[in-house]
Design an enzyme around this catalytic site. Structure first.
Site, mmCIF file in Angstrom:
data_model
loop_
_atom_site.group_PDB
_atom_site.id
_atom_site.type_symbol
_atom_site.label_atom_id
_atom_site.label_comp_id
_atom_site.label_asym_id
_atom_site.label_seq_id
_atom_site.Cartn_x
_atom_site.Cartn_y
_atom_site.Cartn_z
ATOM 1 N N HIS A 8 0.753 -1.252 0.293
ATOM 2 C CA HIS A 8 -0.043 0.110 -0.056
ATOM 3 C C HIS A 8 0.897 1.165 0.070
ATOM 4 O O HIS A 8 1.996 1.210 0.200
ATOM 5 C CB HIS A 8 -0.884 -0.080 1.038
ATOM 6 C CG HIS A 8 -0.128 -0.134 2.542
ATOM 7 N ND1 HIS A 8 0.324 1.158 3.110
ATOM 8 C CD2 HIS A 8 0.142 -0.980 3.385
ATOM 9 C CE1 HIS A 8 1.393 0.766 4.060
ATOM 10 N NE2 HIS A 8 0.951 -0.563 4.218
ATOM 11 N N GLU A 82 -2.634 -7.183 6.748
ATOM 12 C CA GLU A 82 -1.429 -7.476 7.438
ATOM 13 C C GLU A 82 -1.330 -8.348 8.685
ATOM 14 O O GLU A 82 -2.294 -8.682 9.206
ATOM 15 C CB GLU A 82 -1.065 -5.978 7.918
ATOM 16 C CG GLU A 82 0.296 -5.822 8.927
ATOM 17 C CD GLU A 82 1.480 -6.119 7.587
ATOM 18 O OE1 GLU A 82 1.463 -7.479 7.392
ATOM 19 O OE2 GLU A 82 2.300 -5.236 7.226
#
Length: 245
Positions: A8, A82
């Site tokens: 990201h 994550e």
């Protein structure tokens, strides 16, 4: 299948160097928005047929410009979020407790996958890999030839170190992935995966960086300026990719 794993764009937590793995998570900084906007041009030569993102806000914001440019909907899946920091959530990445997060996921990459991240909500390496695998398997079943998955620094480093036959824990330790860095792999869940490039640089042959069983503290703890198997553009930076997940 050609699989592009994209980290990201930059977040405020990256700038503050804080562990920030819980949903929904922060948005992007102004630089992070520019990084996301640059992805369509950066990946213009790729024949992308599907774009996935995790459930965290930062990956969906990063994936949106690319999906829009290709006329695709972003497919949101929790499995590629994550690695959960558990009781380490919010810790500075360079603190002693923050380093436990790094050492734990690198230990997973080296084979100690039943070790659990400390504190409530902490997961094992086996659990983290299984959820990521499930999304990759879904994409492979779709028949898409080239798939982009916008995920996170530690999650990408762990999954590629374990699932790509030409990477290992030592490589993952020495090669962080910066914001909107891309790892390109080819293969399938059945036949396995080969990493072709890491953030634009060709991946070295299998295991050149040292044995897969090399202790994690040895592999990462000295933080060499340039790992022995790396070209100059693969110098390691801060932990987790840039600063934090």
């Amino acid at each position: 299948m050609r699989l592009l794993l994209v980290r990201h764009g930059e977040t405020p937590s990256n700038l503050a160097s804080l562990l920030d793995t819980a949903a929904p998570g922060p948005g992007l900084t102004e630089l992070g928005r520019r990084q996301a906007a640059a992805l369509p041009d950066a990946l213009a030569e790729e024949d992308i047929e599907a774009v996935y993102a995790s459930t965290l806000v930062r990956t969906r914001l990063t994936a949106a410009p690319l999906a829009a440019a290709r006329g695709l909907e972003v497919i949101v899946r929790d499995g590629i979020r994550e690695l959960a920091a558990g009781g380490l959530e919010g810790e500075p990445g360079d603190s002693e407790r923050g380093q436990v997060y790094l050492r734990t996921f690198l230990a997973w990459a080296a084979g100690d996958r039943e070790r659990r991240m400390p504190g409530p909500g902490g997961e094992t390496g086996t659990e983290a890999l299984a959820r990521f695998d499930a999304v990759v398997e879904e994409a492979a079943r779709s028949g898409a030839g080239t798939v982009v998955m916008v995920s996170h620094g530690a999650a990408i480093r762990l999954w590629t170190a374990v699932r790509a036959h030409n990477l290992d824990a030592a490589f993952a330790a020495a090669h962080p992935l910066r914001n909107t860095g891309v790892v390109i792999l080819e293969g399938s869940p059945t036949d396995g995966w080969k990493a072709l490039s890491w953030a634009g640089a060709l991946v070295s042959p299998a295991r050149e960086g040292g044995p897969a069983g090399q202790p994690v503290d040895t592999a990462y703890g000295t933080r060499p300026d340039t790992p022995p198997d790396a070209s100059p553009d693969l110098r390691p930076g801060a932990p987790y990719g840039h600063d934090t997940p």
